[in-house]
Write a protein that holds these residues in place. Structure first.
Motif, short mmCIF file in Angstrom:
data_model
loop_
_atom_site.label_atom_id
_atom_site.label_comp_id
_atom_site.label_asym_id
_atom_site.label_seq_id
_atom_site.Cartn_x
_atom_site.Cartn_y
_atom_site.Cartn_z
N VAL A 49 18.94 13.53 11.92
CA VAL A 49 17.75 14.37 11.82
C VAL A 49 18.21 15.78 11.47
CG1 VAL A 49 15.77 15.32 13.03
CG2 VAL A 49 16.52 12.96 13.50
N PRO A 58 13.36 13.72 9.20
CA PRO A 58 13.80 12.66 10.12
C PRO A 58 14.81 11.74 9.46
CG PRO A 58 11.70 12.08 9.14
CD PRO A 58 12.03 13.47 8.65
N HIS A 106 12.69 6.06 9.51
CA HIS A 106 12.10 6.17 10.85
C HIS A 106 10.61 6.47 10.74
CE1 HIS A 106 15.79 6.85 13.65
NE2 HIS A 106 15.83 5.70 13.01
N LEU A 133 8.02 10.27 14.71
CA LEU A 133 8.57 11.63 14.67
C LEU A 133 7.97 12.45 15.79
CD1 LEU A 133 9.32 13.79 11.59
CD2 LEU A 133 8.09 14.80 13.53
N ARG A 183 2.69 15.88 8.91
CA ARG A 183 3.78 15.03 8.42
C ARG A 183 3.33 14.48 7.08
NH1 ARG A 183 6.71 9.72 11.12
NH2 ARG A 183 8.56 9.88 9.82
N CYS A 241 13.23 18.52 16.96
CA CYS A 241 12.56 17.39 16.32
C CYS A 241 13.36 16.14 16.62
CB CYS A 241 12.49 17.64 14.82
SG CYS A 241 11.77 16.29 13.87
N SER A 300 13.35 11.60 15.90
CA SER A 300 12.72 10.46 15.23
C SER A 300 13.25 9.17 15.81
CB SER A 300 12.93 10.51 13.71
OG SER A 300 14.28 10.24 13.36
N GLN A 315 15.21 8.15 21.20
CA GLN A 315 14.82 9.10 20.17
C GLN A 315 16.05 9.88 19.74
OE1 GLN A 315 11.42 11.34 21.68
NE2 GLN A 315 10.47 9.45 22.42
#
Lengths: 117, 112
Positions: free
Chosen positions: A4, A25, A29, A32, A69, A92, A94, A106
């Protein structure tokens, strides 16, 4: 492989200005997430995108915060009329492989450090 | 409302000894629990997880224990190594997807 990525890595802005933070991301994926970490605190959930479903916006602290997004990939977090309390590291994450969903793993980017003067 | 709590902000341990990190939660709907490790200027990285159907999960030097009745989990690192020096976050979610609730983290320092 590419993880990411987030940009910028650091952002200094003046109170009242708008800022945009970007997240790329991991390719493929579908999920997010945006979190933020204020000084000395844990990560605070902001918003979650999953495929074409309506995003979970339950963590956004005020209507000055928004995220989108585009094309199911890149995401932008926008903070309007920034305040000093918005200063934090914005992270962030993903996820998207089946095994990720077995345990809610994640994958996080390095974050954007936002400083509002 | 802090639903996941890590009450020890820091832990110092000698190399080779056991590190024990604790985490408490208040939401009985949580079924998935994860530990993340974070180095400065980097994003958190996944370490180990456990679901509520288990009470123990082991991966190499790392073991996570879950006590659902007490709403408590712990991470054991044996033996501790200098490279384990980092901030460790406990996280929980109600489903195997969706938002994670994080604790405030515990800074671990492993001394030679």
């Amino acid at each position: 492989g590419a993880g990411v990525s987030q940009s910028p890595s650091n952002k200094v802005t003046e109170k009242g200005k708008d800022v945009e933070l970007r997240c790329d991301p991991i390719s493929g994926h579908t999920a997010l997430y945006w979190y933020r970490q204020s000084l000395g605190q844990g990560l605070e959930f902001l918003i979650y995108f999953q495929g074409n479903s309506a995003p979970d916006k339950s963590g956004l602290p005020s209507d000055r915060f928004s995220a989108e997004r585009t094309g199911g990939s890149v995401s932008t977090l926008t903070i309007q009329r920034t305040q000093q309390e918005d200063s934090a590291v914005y992270l962030c994450a993903s996820s998207g492989k089946e095994r990720d969903y077995l345990r809610n793993e994640q994958f996080f980017g390095p974050g954007t450090r936002l400083t509002v003067l | 409302d802090q639903q996941v709590k890590q009450n020890s902000p820091s832990l110092s341990v000698q190399e080779g000894r056991i590190s024990i990190l604790n985490c408490d939660y208040t939401n009985s709907m949580f079924d998935y629990f994860l530990w993340y490790k974070k180095y400065p200027a980097e994003g958190p990285t996944f370490l180990i997880s456990i679901s509520s159907i288990k009470d123990k999960n082991e991966d190499g030097r790392f073991t996570v224990f879950l006590n659902k009745s007490a709403k408590h989990l712990s991470l054991h690192i044996v033996p501790s190594q200098p490279g384990d020096s980092a901030v460790y976050f406990c996280a929980a979610s109600a489903n195997s997807w969706g938002k994670l609730q994080f604790g405030a983290g515990t800074q671990v320092v492993v001394t030679p």
